[in-house]
Design a protein around this motif. Structure first.
Motif, PDB file in Angstrom:
ATOM      1  N   ASP A  99       0.885  -1.163   0.000  1.00 49.88           N
ATOM      2  CA  ASP A  99       0.000   0.000   0.000  1.00 49.88           C
ATOM      3  C   ASP A  99       0.923   1.213   0.000  1.00 49.88           C
ATOM      4  O   ASP A  99       1.563   1.515   1.013  1.00 49.88           O
ATOM      5  CB  ASP A  99      -0.898  -0.015   1.233  1.00 49.88           C
ATOM      6  CG  ASP A  99      -1.828   1.185   1.289  1.00 49.88           C
ATOM      7  OD1 ASP A  99      -1.414   2.303   0.910  1.00 49.88           O
ATOM      8  OD2 ASP A  99      -2.971   1.009   1.728  1.00 49.88           O
ATOM      9  N   LYS A 117       0.519   4.346   0.091  1.00 46.23           N
ATOM     10  CA  LYS A 117       0.234   5.455   1.019  1.00 46.23           C
ATOM     11  C   LYS A 117       0.744   5.160   2.428  1.00 46.23           C
ATOM     12  O   LYS A 117       1.356   6.002   3.064  1.00 46.23           O
ATOM     13  CB  LYS A 117      -1.259   5.754   1.051  1.00 46.23           C
ATOM     14  CG  LYS A 117      -1.778   6.364  -0.232  1.00 46.23           C
ATOM     15  CD  LYS A 117      -3.258   6.625  -0.171  1.00 46.23           C
ATOM     16  CE  LYS A 117      -3.739   7.134  -1.522  1.00 46.23           C
ATOM     17  NZ  LYS A 117      -5.192   7.216  -1.578  1.00 46.23           N
ATOM     18  N   SER A 118       0.491   3.951   2.895  1.00 44.74           N
ATOM     19  CA  SER A 118       0.865   3.611   4.272  1.00 44.74           C
ATOM     20  C   SER A 118       2.246   2.969   4.373  1.00 44.74           C
ATOM     21  O   SER A 118       2.825   2.921   5.453  1.00 44.74           O
ATOM     22  CB  SER A 118      -0.178   2.663   4.874  1.00 44.74           C
ATOM     23  OG  SER A 118      -0.120   1.396   4.230  1.00 44.74           O
ATOM     24  N   GLY A 119       2.761   2.432   3.261  1.00 41.23           N
ATOM     25  CA  GLY A 119       4.036   1.729   3.288  1.00 41.23           C
ATOM     26  C   GLY A 119       3.931   0.346   3.920  1.00 41.23           C
ATOM     27  O   GLY A 119       4.926  -0.257   4.286  1.00 41.23           O
ATOM     28  N   VAL A 120       2.706  -0.164   4.018  1.00 39.47           N
ATOM     29  CA  VAL A 120       2.443  -1.452   4.657  1.00 39.47           C
ATOM     30  C   VAL A 120       2.161  -2.500   3.581  1.00 39.47           C
ATOM     31  O   VAL A 120       1.514  -2.212   2.573  1.00 39.47           O
ATOM     32  CB  VAL A 120       1.227  -1.331   5.615  1.00 39.47           C
ATOM     33  CG1 VAL A 120       0.787  -2.675   6.144  1.00 39.47           C
ATOM     34  CG2 VAL A 120       1.553  -0.380   6.754  1.00 39.47           C
ATOM     35  N   GLU A 126       0.059  -5.403   2.362  1.00 39.61           N
ATOM     36  CA  GLU A 126      -1.252  -5.994   2.590  1.00 39.61           C
ATOM     37  C   GLU A 126      -1.231  -7.421   2.060  1.00 39.61           C
ATOM     38  O   GLU A 126      -0.694  -7.685   0.979  1.00 39.61           O
ATOM     39  CB  GLU A 126      -2.339  -5.205   1.862  1.00 39.61           C
ATOM     40  CG  GLU A 126      -2.511  -3.800   2.374  1.00 39.61           C
ATOM     41  CD  GLU A 126      -3.591  -3.043   1.622  1.00 39.61           C
ATOM     42  OE1 GLU A 126      -4.342  -2.322   2.279  1.00 39.61           O
ATOM     43  OE2 GLU A 126      -3.675  -3.176   0.381  1.00 39.61           O
ATOM     44  N   TYR A 152      10.100  -3.400   4.462  1.00 42.40           N
ATOM     45  CA  TYR A 152       8.714  -3.843   4.295  1.00 42.40           C
ATOM     46  C   TYR A 152       8.487  -5.230   4.875  1.00 42.40           C
ATOM     47  O   TYR A 152       7.483  -5.473   5.545  1.00 42.40           O
ATOM     48  CB  TYR A 152       8.309  -3.841   2.818  1.00 42.40           C
ATOM     49  CG  TYR A 152       8.335  -2.483   2.179  1.00 42.40           C
ATOM     50  CD1 TYR A 152       7.694  -1.393   2.767  1.00 42.40           C
ATOM     51  CD2 TYR A 152       8.995  -2.271   0.978  1.00 42.40           C
ATOM     52  CE1 TYR A 152       7.719  -0.139   2.174  1.00 42.40           C
ATOM     53  CE2 TYR A 152       9.020  -1.021   0.373  1.00 42.40           C
ATOM     54  CZ  TYR A 152       8.380   0.039   0.979  1.00 42.40           C
ATOM     55  OH  TYR A 152       8.404   1.270   0.393  1.00 42.40           O
ATOM     56  N   THR A 158       3.884  -8.650  12.049  1.00 42.05           N
ATOM     57  CA  THR A 158       2.432  -8.781  12.264  1.00 42.05           C
ATOM     58  C   THR A 158       1.983 -10.236  12.374  1.00 42.05           C
ATOM     59  O   THR A 158       0.840 -10.498  12.710  1.00 42.05           O
ATOM     60  CB  THR A 158       1.637  -8.113  11.112  1.00 42.05           C
ATOM     61  OG1 THR A 158       1.842  -8.865   9.907  1.00 42.05           O
ATOM     62  CG2 THR A 158       2.049  -6.665  10.918  1.00 42.05           C
TER      63      THR A 158
END
Length: 188
Positions: A80, A82-85, A87, A141, A148
């Motif tokens: 993502d 925008k968030s740098g996460v 998904e 990343y 998580t």
């Protein structure tokens, strides 16, 4: 050596690999992954990377096909921006891929799902050491993603090269449990 020096060295080592050699080494790695999974038949939910072939990453596309045909539940990640996460999304068909702005293959059908079922993650890397510390492209990343996951998820790196003696680990680095190379499986 510093992490950045190791990163530069192994990018160059990978760059020197010829197409035929990458194909041969990828076949050997895929077979070792198959052997590893055959000894652990309970591992049915697997997160894989989709290789950036222009960066000469291990080609896992044939493995993905085989695992899908065998009924494994497969997942991959999409960044993502925008968030740098990263998904997590279902991976059901490698014929239905697009490429993001960095040239990373991504599924066209992006069904974001929970990471809870994941039992094993296959991780691309440039280098790892004899303790499972790893070096990727340096964006962090995968560390964020791995952080998580449940602690019992197996973290398996795929690498063309043998582990080196030492990589200086930082507090946020998540080490591998296993590294699979063309010639050996390293357990940490």
């Amino acid at each position: 050596m510093t992490k950045e020096e190791i990163r530069v060295l192994f990018k160059e080592k990978r760059k020197q690999l010829k197409g035929e050699e990458i194909d041969r080494l990828s076949i050997q790695i895929r077979q070792r992954v198959r052997d590893f999974l055959n000894e652990r038949k309970q591992l049915r939910h697997i997160h894989l990377f989709l290789p950036i072939l222009k960066l000469k990453e291990v080609d896992v596309f044939p493995l993905i096909d085989e695992l899908l045909q065998e009924g494994h539940e497969l997942y991959t990640s999409i960044l993502d921006a925008k968030s740098g996460v990263l998904e997590t999304v279902c991976l059901t068909d490698i014929q239905d891929l697009d490429h993001d702005s960095w040239g990373i293959p991504i599924p066209r059908q992006k069904q974001v799902v929970s990471t809870d079922p994941i039992q094993l993650v296959l991780i691309p890397l440039l280098a790892c050491d004899k303790n499972g510390n790893r070096i990727g492209y340096g964006k962090g990343y995968y560390d964020g993603f791995l952080n998580t996951l449940a602690s019992d998820v197996l973290k398996v790196g795929l690498n063309f090269f043998q582990p080196i003696d030492q990589i200086e680990a930082e507090w946020h680095d998540i080490p591998l449990d296993v590294c699979i190379t063309p010639s050996e499986v390293f357990l940490f």
